[in-house]
Design a protein around this motif. Structure first.
Motif, short mmCIF file in Angstrom:
data_model
loop_
_atom_site.label_atom_id
_atom_site.label_comp_id
_atom_site.label_asym_id
_atom_site.label_seq_id
_atom_site.Cartn_x
_atom_site.Cartn_y
_atom_site.Cartn_z
N SER A 10 0.83 -1.21 0.00
CA SER A 10 0.00 0.00 0.00
C SER A 10 0.86 1.26 0.00
N MET A 11 1.93 1.24 0.79
CA MET A 11 2.83 2.40 0.82
C MET A 11 3.49 2.61 -0.54
N LEU A 12 3.94 1.52 -1.15
CA LEU A 12 4.62 1.62 -2.45
C LEU A 12 3.66 2.05 -3.55
N LYS A 13 2.40 1.69 -3.44
CA LYS A 13 1.40 2.15 -4.41
C LYS A 13 1.17 3.65 -4.29
N HIS B 295 5.73 0.92 -6.33
CA HIS B 295 7.11 1.17 -6.82
C HIS B 295 7.83 2.19 -5.96
N LYS B 296 9.15 2.24 -6.18
CA LYS B 296 9.99 3.25 -5.52
C LYS B 296 11.00 3.76 -6.52
N THR B 297 11.01 5.05 -6.69
CA THR B 297 11.92 5.70 -7.63
C THR B 297 13.18 6.16 -6.93
N GLY B 298 14.18 6.53 -7.71
CA GLY B 298 15.41 7.08 -7.18
C GLY B 298 16.01 8.07 -8.16
N THR B 299 16.56 9.16 -7.63
CA THR B 299 17.14 10.19 -8.48
C THR B 299 18.44 10.72 -7.89
N ALA C 187 11.86 0.86 -9.43
CA ALA C 187 11.66 -0.58 -9.22
C ALA C 187 10.21 -0.78 -8.82
N ALA C 188 9.52 -1.73 -9.46
CA ALA C 188 8.08 -1.80 -9.30
C ALA C 188 7.52 -3.22 -9.34
#
Length: 232
Positions: A157-160, A180-184, A192-193
């Protein structure tokens, strides 16, 4: 999710993680919660000293603001909040997070510094991820093989709720559920998803050597669309 691999490229390399390292931090938090070593309802009072720049909203919050550990974890994922992340690293312990990564079979993915630690980067201490290993971690969450099923559902739920939709979600249907979780960073853009199609699949994409961030984001979006069209 049967574990079949559809496409791999440079899977032996480790890349600077940017904020994708927050996935195993979240998993480690939930492991601690499962063991009753951390109470997700515990209240934390924010101090100015622990505020970190970069992404997130807590750096602008007033000192003394009360947040539960759960709310801090939600902010770490939703806005990729660096202050929240550093609070959780201190709560869990960096060594514990890396021990968990080893336990989960990861050999290249490592947390070597807190967020926004410029001096650590200058000294060569960087956080790293590996695409295959991050996929494996996401599969553990999906398969409910870390912490317990209720906590795995909470992680999903958090990743959504990740606010950054400029990468994997960018060219996919708006009603498609994506955890997912993005990175910059200036030198890497990643995402990553878990993509919840009729055949749910995991994917991790990291782009290095781009001239513009928008270029990297379009490449990630293009690749995600190709995967979705093949597996929807």
């Amino acid at each position: 999710m049967e574990g079949k691999s559809y496409f791999e490229h440079r899977t032996d390399v480790k890349v600077p993680s940017a904020s994708v390292i927050k996935v195993p931090i979240l998993m480690s938090l939930m492991e601690k919660a499962q063991l009753n070593e951390i109470n997700l309802s515990k209240v934390h009072r924010l101090t100015n000293a622990e505020k970190a720049g970069g992404s997130g909203v807590l750096m602008n919050a007033s000192e003394g603001k009360k947040l539960t550990i759960r709310e801090i974890a939600q902010e770490m994922i939703r806005t990729s909040d660096n202050t929240a992340t550093n609070i959780l690293i201190r709560e869990i312990g960096m060594e514990t997070i890396n021990q968990n990564l080893t336990k989960w079979g990861a050999t290249k993915t490592r947390l070597n510094r807190v967020m926004m630690d410029v001096e650590a980067v200058k000294q060569g201490r960087e956080n790293y991820v590996n695409a295959l290993e991050i996929n494996a971690l996401l599969r553990m969450i999906y398969d409910k093989k870390v912490a317990n099923p209720i906590l795995c559902d909470e992680m999903i739920s958090m990743l959504k709720n990740c606010e950054d939709e400029t990468t994997i979600p960018s060219q996919l249907p708006k009603d498609l559920e994506i955890a997912h979780k993005t990175g910059t960073l200036a030198y890497v853009r990643g995402d990553a998803a878990i993509v919840f199609t009729t055949q749910p699949f995991v994917m991790s994409i990291f782009i290095e050597g781009f001239d513009k961030e928008a270029t990297a984001e379009k490449i990630i979006g293009d690749l995600a669309k190709i995967c979705w069209e093949g597996l929807k």
